[in-house]
Design an enzyme around this catalytic site. Structure first.
Site, short mmCIF file in Angstrom:
data_model
loop_
_atom_site.label_atom_id
_atom_site.label_comp_id
_atom_site.label_asym_id
_atom_site.label_seq_id
_atom_site.Cartn_x
_atom_site.Cartn_y
_atom_site.Cartn_z
N ILE A 23 0.83 -1.21 0.00
CA ILE A 23 0.00 0.00 0.00
C ILE A 23 0.86 1.25 0.00
O ILE A 23 0.56 2.23 -0.70
CB ILE A 23 -0.95 -0.01 1.22
CG1 ILE A 23 -2.01 -1.11 1.05
CG2 ILE A 23 -1.62 1.34 1.40
CD1 ILE A 23 -2.87 -1.34 2.27
N ASP A 42 11.51 3.37 4.97
CA ASP A 42 11.15 1.98 5.22
C ASP A 42 12.30 1.31 5.98
O ASP A 42 13.47 1.64 5.76
CB ASP A 42 10.90 1.24 3.90
CG ASP A 42 10.12 -0.05 4.09
OD1 ASP A 42 8.91 -0.06 3.76
OD2 ASP A 42 10.70 -1.04 4.57
N VAL A 65 10.28 3.12 12.44
CA VAL A 65 9.24 3.95 13.03
C VAL A 65 9.14 3.77 14.54
O VAL A 65 8.51 4.59 15.22
CB VAL A 65 7.86 3.67 12.38
CG1 VAL A 65 7.88 4.02 10.90
CG2 VAL A 65 7.41 2.23 12.59
N TYR A 156 -3.21 -7.93 16.21
CA TYR A 156 -3.33 -6.98 15.09
C TYR A 156 -4.59 -6.14 15.23
O TYR A 156 -4.54 -4.91 15.10
CB TYR A 156 -3.35 -7.74 13.77
CG TYR A 156 -3.50 -6.86 12.55
CD1 TYR A 156 -2.40 -6.17 12.02
CD2 TYR A 156 -4.73 -6.70 11.93
CE1 TYR A 156 -2.54 -5.36 10.91
CE2 TYR A 156 -4.88 -5.90 10.81
CZ TYR A 156 -3.78 -5.22 10.31
OH TYR A 156 -3.92 -4.41 9.21
N LYS A 160 -4.94 -1.99 15.69
CA LYS A 160 -5.68 -1.13 14.77
C LYS A 160 -6.84 -0.43 15.47
O LYS A 160 -7.19 0.71 15.13
CB LYS A 160 -6.15 -1.93 13.55
CG LYS A 160 -5.00 -2.42 12.68
CD LYS A 160 -4.11 -1.27 12.20
CE LYS A 160 -3.00 -1.75 11.27
NZ LYS A 160 -2.17 -0.65 10.75
N THR A 187 -10.10 -2.86 4.00
CA THR A 187 -10.36 -4.27 4.20
C THR A 187 -9.06 -5.02 3.92
O THR A 187 -8.03 -4.40 3.62
CB THR A 187 -11.49 -4.76 3.27
OG1 THR A 187 -11.84 -6.09 3.63
CG2 THR A 187 -11.07 -4.72 1.81
#
Length: 279
Positions: A23, A42, A65, A156, A160, A187
């Site tokens: 993505i 990255d 990150v 996970y 989120k 999704t």
């Protein structure tokens, strides 16, 4: 290299985390196509540089990150080379699957550090730059799994849910500041994250290009959040009003109670798992 096209919006300086693949990569490609100045970071430095060459991106670096100093250095580089940061897309994330009681503690910690702390660190650092200018936009990539729990993805889903809650609270906190905060809620999407899984019965996975377009549109027309796909998003929103017993039965019918547990092809998934554990 991506060929830029013009849009009605003035070009913005946009930084994307996790921009080497999936993505993040497709979002960078779409934003460049729309004429924006894009930088990618990255944790996989080799692949990030390859992606930058493919996209024609000149600002690229290794980014962890989970390390605020690494994140700060990335944003410093972006502003030095491309100008004041207009948009930060906190896209980096990982998605191991399996039974919660069998999940290795290191894997649990890694998800929380990347998916939650990475988003919080990035948001704070971007706010520190944007608030004095009273302009800017922070987009945090969440998931529809942050609204509707999925067996086999307990940690996970928890991360989120946290991203959505954190972003919404911060959005309200800074609603008069001139800085926008949003979430993108995809999704399950056809990237490495879902390798070795078949998806829910009768529901298609999204393509990363769809998420990229939705993110780019969100920059042009800011909103608190966007769900992708429209059908999956509508279904998740509707499920909040469905009795628990009915929801559980529907999950069984769609196969979502096993798609990330017993039905996973671990051989097909192994390369992804090795990479996220070693980076």
């Amino acid at each position: 290299m991506t060929t830029p096209t013009t849009t009605t919006m003035a070009a913005k300086t946009i930084a994307i985390t996790g921009g080497a693949r999936g993505i993040g990569y497709q979002t960078a490609k779409e934003l460049i196509r729309r004429g924006h100045r894009v930088a990618i970071g990255d944790v996989d430095e080799t692949r990030a540089k390859e992606a930058a060459d493919e996209l024609g991106v000149t600002v690229v670096t290794r980014l962890d990150v989970t390390d605020p100093d690494s994140f700060r250095a990335f944003l410093d580089m972006v502003e030095k080379q491309l100008g004041p940061l207009d948009v930060l897309i906190n896209n980096a994330g990982i998605m191991p699957t399996g039974h919660a009681h069998e999940e290795d503690d290191a894997v649990t910690r890694r998800q929380v550090e990347i998916n939650v702390l990475g988003v919080i660190f990035g948001t704070k650092l971007a706010l520190q730059r944007m608030l004095p200018r009273r302009t800017g936009h922070i987009i945090n990539t969440a998931s529809l799994a942050g609204e509707l729990a999925v067996p086999g993805l307990a940690t996970y889903c928890g991360t989120k849910f946290a991203v959505i809650g954190f972003t919404e609270a911060a959005r309200q906190e800074y609603r008069k500041s001139g800085v926008q905060l949003s979430t993108v809620r995809p999704t399950f999407t056809n990237t490495e994250l879902v390798s070795g899984t078949a998806g829910a019965k009768g529901l298609r996975n999204a393509e990363p290009q769809e998420i990229a377009r939705a993110t780019a549109d969100l920059i042009e027309r800011p909103r608190p959040f966007v769900r992708v796909t429209r059908f999956a998003g509508g279904m998740v929103a509707a499920m909040k009003f469905v009795p628990g017993r009915v929801a559980a039965g529907l999950g069984s019918a769609l196969g979502t109670d096993s798609v990330f547990l017993d039905d996973v092809d671990m051989g097909a998934r192994q390369a992804y798992l090795d990479r996220i554990r070693n980076n």
